[in-house]
Design a protein around this motif. Structure first.
Motif, short mmCIF file in Angstrom:
data_model
loop_
_atom_site.label_atom_id
_atom_site.label_comp_id
_atom_site.label_asym_id
_atom_site.label_seq_id
_atom_site.Cartn_x
_atom_site.Cartn_y
_atom_site.Cartn_z
N ILE A 27 0.84 -1.19 0.00
CA ILE A 27 0.00 0.00 0.00
C ILE A 27 0.88 1.25 0.00
CG2 ILE A 27 -1.73 1.28 1.33
CD1 ILE A 27 -2.75 -1.46 2.31
N PRO A 28 0.75 2.13 -0.98
CA PRO A 28 1.68 3.26 -1.13
C PRO A 28 1.71 4.24 0.04
CG PRO A 28 0.48 2.90 -3.17
CD PRO A 28 -0.18 2.04 -2.12
N TYR A 29 0.55 4.50 0.65
CA TYR A 29 0.47 5.50 1.71
C TYR A 29 -0.16 4.90 2.96
CZ TYR A 29 1.20 8.60 -2.30
OH TYR A 29 1.70 9.19 -3.43
N TYR A 30 0.55 5.06 4.07
CA TYR A 30 0.06 4.53 5.34
C TYR A 30 0.09 5.67 6.35
CZ TYR A 30 -0.21 1.62 9.57
OH TYR A 30 -0.58 1.07 10.77
N VAL A 31 -1.06 5.99 6.92
CA VAL A 31 -1.19 7.14 7.83
C VAL A 31 -1.65 6.64 9.19
CG1 VAL A 31 -2.43 9.29 8.28
CG2 VAL A 31 -1.72 8.72 5.94
N VAL A 32 -0.98 7.12 10.23
CA VAL A 32 -1.33 6.76 11.61
C VAL A 32 -1.59 8.05 12.37
CG1 VAL A 32 -0.59 5.62 13.72
CG2 VAL A 32 0.07 4.68 11.50
N PHE A 33 -2.77 8.15 13.00
CA PHE A 33 -3.13 9.35 13.73
C PHE A 33 -3.46 9.00 15.17
CE2 PHE A 33 -6.57 12.66 14.69
CZ PHE A 33 -5.64 13.62 15.05
N GLU A 49 11.23 -1.31 -1.07
CA GLU A 49 10.66 -2.42 -0.31
C GLU A 49 10.12 -2.01 1.06
OE1 GLU A 49 10.42 -5.59 -1.49
OE2 GLU A 49 11.12 -4.70 -3.38
N ARG A 50 10.38 -0.79 1.50
CA ARG A 50 10.06 -0.43 2.87
C ARG A 50 9.35 0.92 2.95
NH1 ARG A 50 10.72 -4.97 3.43
NH2 ARG A 50 12.25 -6.14 4.67
N TYR A 51 8.62 1.10 4.05
CA TYR A 51 8.02 2.39 4.34
C TYR A 51 9.08 3.35 4.85
CZ TYR A 51 3.10 0.96 3.94
OH TYR A 51 1.88 0.55 3.47
N GLN A 52 9.00 4.58 4.39
CA GLN A 52 9.84 5.65 4.93
C GLN A 52 8.91 6.73 5.48
OE1 GLN A 52 12.76 7.12 2.18
NE2 GLN A 52 13.58 5.08 1.73
N GLU A 53 9.25 7.22 6.66
CA GLU A 53 8.38 8.21 7.29
C GLU A 53 8.60 9.58 6.68
OE1 GLU A 53 6.82 9.56 11.72
OE2 GLU A 53 8.49 8.16 11.53
N LEU A 54 7.49 10.25 6.39
CA LEU A 54 7.51 11.60 5.86
C LEU A 54 7.60 12.59 7.00
CD1 LEU A 54 7.04 13.37 3.24
CD2 LEU A 54 4.62 13.36 3.88
N THR A 55 8.44 13.58 6.85
CA THR A 55 8.53 14.62 7.87
C THR A 55 7.26 15.47 7.83
OG1 THR A 55 10.93 14.72 7.69
CG2 THR A 55 9.84 16.60 8.71
N VAL A 56 6.55 15.50 8.93
CA VAL A 56 5.29 16.24 9.02
C VAL A 56 5.55 17.55 9.75
CG1 VAL A 56 2.95 16.24 9.91
CG2 VAL A 56 3.93 14.13 8.98
N GLU A 57 5.45 18.66 9.02
CA GLU A 57 5.76 19.96 9.62
C GLU A 57 4.57 20.92 9.60
OE1 GLU A 57 9.07 21.35 7.39
OE2 GLU A 57 10.52 20.06 8.41
#
Length: 260
Positions: free
Chosen positions: A146-152, A167-175
């Motif tokens: 799944i391309p986008y995974y969001v956790v709130f 192959e892995r998820y990378q966390e996006l910097t949320v600013e």
């Protein structure tokens, strides 16, 4: 085991959504109010302009079956969306579940609403036990891709966004409030402070390419009401203007009908 010639696909040989259970007695009960309202807000504002309504599926607490070797293994995301798939199962029926080997299209995005009991599972920090199903993280990252995974996390309003790179998820910097932009949808996902269902708090919500929050159903109706009211006021103003002009012409001895 007998094998047909030519071999049949998983879609032809494995259970369909009609064969698989949509509920399991041992699973947790009904969601709390936040788990009802937040997915509803995501549903209402998920309006990608790049797909027609009939090519969009969004779902809440719907069983997601993913493993052709273990057909009963499933996850139940708090919210997910699929695009490029029929809104109805085989274009005729509301879904009882989402069966990956039948649909052949994985979700584009999954949203999990964090709680203390699910935090490790949702963030990939729990270990898979032998002969047990993989964790949510493993399913989303390694199986369904799944391309986008969001956790709130609603307890501290922390938003974490993971994007599949290789192959892995990378966390996006949320600013910023408007945190995730998905080019293929021309939509973004961010944190919005406001009232929804009469409750003021920080919510996850979709926004458009101009940075405007996509309106909810209530907001759309209010916008339509305001536009209709403005049209009525404009029409009334034009009528009053015409009446004043007609009166002025009559005072000058001119028949207004001569100009009609």
């Amino acid at each position: 085991m007998y094998q047909s010639d030519p071999p049949q696909s998983a879609k032809e040989t494995l259970p369909t959504m009609y064969d698989l259970p949509s509920e399991f007695p041992e699973e947790p009960g009904l969601p709390d109010q936040f788990h009802i309202y937040q997915p509803r807000l995501l549903d209402e504002t998920f309006q990608p302009s790049t797909y027609s309504v009939n090519e969009i599926l969004s779902a809440t607490d719907l069983n997601l079956y993913y493993d052709v070797e273990h057909s009963l293994w499933h996850k139940r995301p708090d919210w997910f969306a699929v695009v490029g798939v029929s809104r109805l199962y085989e274009e005729k029926d509301l879904r009882l579940s989402y069966v990956a080997w039948q649909e052949r299209v994985s979700p584009l995005i999954v949203v999990e609403l964090l709680s203390p009991a699910t935090e490790k599972e949702d963030l990939g920090q729990s270990l898979r036990e032998a002969n047990q199903p993989p964790t949510k993280w493993q399913v989303y990252e390694q199986i369904l891709r799944i391309p986008y995974y969001v956790v709130f996390n609603r307890y501290n309003d922390e938003l974490r966004v993971f994007i599949l790179h290789g192959e892995r998820y990378q966390e996006l910097t949320v600013e910023a409030e408007r945190s995730l932009w998905i080019p293929s949808l021309e939509l973004g996902l961010g944190l919005w402070d406001g009232f929804y269902e009469g409750i003021k708090r920080r919510w996850l919500r979709w926004f458009d390419g101009e940075g405007n929050w996509v309106p909810t159903l209530v907001e759309q109706r209010e916008q339509e009401r305001r536009i209709a009211q403005q049209e009525r006021e404009r029409a009334e103003s034009e009528k009053q203007r015409a009446d004043r002009l007609a009166q002025k012409l009559q005072e000058l001895g001119i028949d207004p009908n001569d100009f009609s």
